[in-house]
Write a protein that holds these residues in place. Sequence first.
Motif, PDB file in Angstrom:
ATOM      1  N   LEU A   9     -19.802   7.293 -10.170  1.00  0.00           N
ATOM      2  CA  LEU A   9     -20.209   6.614 -11.389  1.00  0.00           C
ATOM      3  C   LEU A   9     -20.373   5.145 -11.060  1.00  0.00           C
ATOM      4  CD1 LEU A   9     -20.816   6.722 -14.432  1.00  0.00           C
ATOM      5  CD2 LEU A   9     -18.405   6.119 -14.808  1.00  0.00           C
ATOM      6  N   TYR A  10     -21.613   4.684 -11.101  1.00  0.00           N
ATOM      7  CA  TYR A  10     -21.887   3.265 -10.893  1.00  0.00           C
ATOM      8  C   TYR A  10     -21.674   2.571 -12.233  1.00  0.00           C
ATOM      9  CZ  TYR A  10     -23.788   4.479  -6.379  1.00  0.00           C
ATOM     10  OH  TYR A  10     -23.927   4.941  -5.085  1.00  0.00           O
ATOM     11  N   GLN A  11     -20.872   1.508 -12.199  1.00  0.00           N
ATOM     12  CA  GLN A  11     -20.521   0.810 -13.426  1.00  0.00           C
ATOM     13  C   GLN A  11     -20.197  -0.638 -13.113  1.00  0.00           C
ATOM     14  OE1 GLN A  11     -16.733   2.210 -15.087  1.00  0.00           O
ATOM     15  NE2 GLN A  11     -16.357   3.293 -13.178  1.00  0.00           N
ATOM     16  N   ARG A  12     -19.839  -1.374 -14.151  1.00  0.00           N
ATOM     17  CA  ARG A  12     -19.396  -2.752 -13.959  1.00  0.00           C
ATOM     18  C   ARG A  12     -18.157  -2.996 -14.825  1.00  0.00           C
ATOM     19  NH1 ARG A  12     -22.982  -6.317 -13.315  1.00  0.00           N
ATOM     20  NH2 ARG A  12     -25.016  -5.417 -13.298  1.00  0.00           N
ATOM     21  N   LEU A  32     -17.889   3.858 -22.664  1.00  0.00           N
ATOM     22  CA  LEU A  32     -18.384   5.024 -23.395  1.00  0.00           C
ATOM     23  C   LEU A  32     -18.714   6.165 -22.439  1.00  0.00           C
ATOM     24  CD1 LEU A  32     -20.765   3.288 -25.975  1.00  0.00           C
ATOM     25  CD2 LEU A  32     -18.534   4.328 -26.439  1.00  0.00           C
ATOM     26  N   ALA A  33     -19.301   5.834 -21.295  1.00  0.00           N
ATOM     27  CA  ALA A  33     -19.633   6.857 -20.306  1.00  0.00           C
ATOM     28  C   ALA A  33     -18.381   7.549 -19.794  1.00  0.00           C
ATOM     29  CB  ALA A  33     -20.413   6.239 -19.146  1.00  0.00           C
ATOM     30  N   LEU A  34     -17.322   6.793 -19.571  1.00  0.00           N
ATOM     31  CA  LEU A  34     -16.057   7.389 -19.129  1.00  0.00           C
ATOM     32  C   LEU A  34     -15.531   8.378 -20.168  1.00  0.00           C
ATOM     33  CD1 LEU A  34     -14.366   4.235 -17.599  1.00  0.00           C
ATOM     34  CD2 LEU A  34     -15.178   6.253 -16.348  1.00  0.00           C
ATOM     35  N   ALA A  35     -15.655   8.028 -21.429  1.00  0.00           N
ATOM     36  CA  ALA A  35     -15.216   8.936 -22.498  1.00  0.00           C
ATOM     37  C   ALA A  35     -16.073  10.198 -22.527  1.00  0.00           C
ATOM     38  CB  ALA A  35     -15.273   8.219 -23.847  1.00  0.00           C
ATOM     39  N   VAL A  36     -17.373  10.060 -22.314  1.00  0.00           N
ATOM     40  CA  VAL A  36     -18.274  11.216 -22.281  1.00  0.00           C
ATOM     41  C   VAL A  36     -17.933  12.117 -21.096  1.00  0.00           C
ATOM     42  CG1 VAL A  36     -20.676  11.923 -21.926  1.00  0.00           C
ATOM     43  CG2 VAL A  36     -20.141  10.105 -23.551  1.00  0.00           C
ATOM     44  N   LEU A  37     -17.665  11.520 -19.933  1.00  0.00           N
ATOM     45  CA  LEU A  37     -17.299  12.322 -18.758  1.00  0.00           C
ATOM     46  C   LEU A  37     -16.001  13.085 -19.008  1.00  0.00           C
ATOM     47  CD1 LEU A  37     -18.244   9.815 -15.926  1.00  0.00           C
ATOM     48  CD2 LEU A  37     -19.421  11.942 -16.529  1.00  0.00           C
ATOM     49  N   VAL A  54     -26.769   0.527 -15.334  1.00  0.00           N
ATOM     50  CA  VAL A  54     -25.422   1.084 -15.453  1.00  0.00           C
ATOM     51  C   VAL A  54     -25.083   1.402 -16.899  1.00  0.00           C
ATOM     52  CG1 VAL A  54     -24.511   0.028 -13.366  1.00  0.00           C
ATOM     53  CG2 VAL A  54     -24.296  -1.180 -15.522  1.00  0.00           C
ATOM     54  N   PRO A  55     -24.298   2.426 -17.067  1.00  0.00           N
ATOM     55  CA  PRO A  55     -23.697   3.324 -16.100  1.00  0.00           C
ATOM     56  C   PRO A  55     -24.682   4.397 -15.615  1.00  0.00           C
ATOM     57  CG  PRO A  55     -22.960   3.913 -18.288  1.00  0.00           C
ATOM     58  CD  PRO A  55     -23.828   2.684 -18.427  1.00  0.00           C
ATOM     59  N   VAL A  56     -24.506   4.797 -14.366  1.00  0.00           N
ATOM     60  CA  VAL A  56     -25.323   5.838 -13.753  1.00  0.00           C
ATOM     61  C   VAL A  56     -24.389   6.800 -13.026  1.00  0.00           C
ATOM     62  CG1 VAL A  56     -27.100   6.368 -12.046  1.00  0.00           C
ATOM     63  CG2 VAL A  56     -27.309   4.304 -13.433  1.00  0.00           C
ATOM     64  N   LEU A  57     -24.546   8.083 -13.301  1.00  0.00           N
ATOM     65  CA  LEU A  57     -23.795   9.121 -12.605  1.00  0.00           C
ATOM     66  C   LEU A  57     -24.685   9.671 -11.501  1.00  0.00           C
ATOM     67  CD1 LEU A  57     -21.170  10.804 -12.531  1.00  0.00           C
ATOM     68  CD2 LEU A  57     -22.322  12.442 -14.052  1.00  0.00           C
ATOM     69  N   ARG A  58     -24.181   9.685 -10.266  1.00  0.00           N
ATOM     70  CA  ARG A  58     -24.979  10.113  -9.105  1.00  0.00           C
ATOM     71  C   ARG A  58     -24.291  11.264  -8.385  1.00  0.00           C
ATOM     72  NH1 ARG A  58     -28.839   8.224  -5.497  1.00  0.00           N
ATOM     73  NH2 ARG A  58     -28.433   8.663  -3.316  1.00  0.00           N
ATOM     74  N   ASP A  59     -25.085  12.250  -8.003  1.00  0.00           N
ATOM     75  CA  ASP A  59     -24.619  13.341  -7.151  1.00  0.00           C
ATOM     76  C   ASP A  59     -24.844  12.887  -5.711  1.00  0.00           C
ATOM     77  OD1 ASP A  59     -24.313  15.606  -5.576  1.00  0.00           O
ATOM     78  OD2 ASP A  59     -25.339  16.933  -6.981  1.00  0.00           O
ATOM     79  N   GLY A  80     -28.530  13.219  -4.252  1.00  0.00           N
ATOM     80  CA  GLY A  80     -29.132  11.976  -4.733  1.00  0.00           C
ATOM     81  C   GLY A  80     -29.612  11.993  -6.174  1.00  0.00           C
ATOM     82  N   ARG A  81     -29.404  13.109  -6.879  1.00  0.00           N
ATOM     83  CA  ARG A  81     -29.803  13.132  -8.299  1.00  0.00           C
ATOM     84  C   ARG A  81     -28.993  12.105  -9.067  1.00  0.00           C
ATOM     85  NH1 ARG A  81     -28.352  17.332 -11.253  1.00  0.00           N
ATOM     86  NH2 ARG A  81     -26.691  17.822  -9.817  1.00  0.00           N
ATOM     87  N   GLU A  82     -29.613  11.525 -10.085  1.00  0.00           N
ATOM     88  CA  GLU A  82     -28.926  10.533 -10.908  1.00  0.00           C
ATOM     89  C   GLU A  82     -29.139  10.829 -12.381  1.00  0.00           C
ATOM     90  OE1 GLU A  82     -28.988   6.738  -7.875  1.00  0.00           O
ATOM     91  OE2 GLU A  82     -30.446   6.772  -9.504  1.00  0.00           O
ATOM     92  N   LEU A  83     -28.105  10.562 -13.146  1.00  0.00           N
ATOM     93  CA  LEU A  83     -28.153  10.703 -14.597  1.00  0.00           C
ATOM     94  C   LEU A  83     -27.921   9.318 -15.186  1.00  0.00           C
ATOM     95  CD1 LEU A  83     -28.319  12.632 -17.039  1.00  0.00           C
ATOM     96  CD2 LEU A  83     -25.833  12.914 -16.851  1.00  0.00           C
ATOM     97  N   ASP A  84     -28.978   8.751 -15.749  1.00  0.00           N
ATOM     98  CA  ASP A  84     -28.895   7.402 -16.322  1.00  0.00           C
ATOM     99  C   ASP A  84     -28.361   7.452 -17.749  1.00  0.00           C
ATOM    100  OD1 ASP A  84     -30.234   6.781 -13.973  1.00  0.00           O
ATOM    101  OD2 ASP A  84     -31.673   5.465 -14.942  1.00  0.00           O
ATOM    102  N   TRP A  85     -27.686   6.402 -18.139  1.00  0.00           N
ATOM    103  CA  TRP A  85     -27.249   6.221 -19.511  1.00  0.00           C
ATOM    104  C   TRP A  85     -28.484   5.983 -20.359  1.00  0.00           C
ATOM    105  CZ3 TRP A  85     -22.836   7.166 -21.832  1.00  0.00           C
ATOM    106  CH2 TRP A  85     -22.656   6.678 -23.120  1.00  0.00           C
TER     107      TRP A  85
END
Length: 78
Positions: free
Chosen positions: A6-9, A17-22, A49-54, A58-63
């Motif tokens: 999880l790429y974040q800042r 919010l992304a952490l809560a969704v995960l 960000v936030p971006v979830l990456r496999d 290399g697949r990515e799921l953008d916010w």
Amino acid sequence: MPDLILYQRDYCHLCDLALAVLAEARAPDFESVWVEDSDELEQRYGIRVPVLRDARDGRELDWPFDAAAVRTFLARLS
């Protein structure tokens, strides 16, 4: 090392919010990477960000994403 990143800042309300969704999606362990620690990551993910990456493919799921989108993304891990 986890397959998910999880790429974040720091101090990012969207990242919180992304952490809560995960958590809601019951995502497996993932590595948190802060983009401000790297010029390269800052350039690549700075406004995304936030971006979830496999890390495997290399697949990515953008916010924005919700728990259903995360579960769909994770189903492709198996």
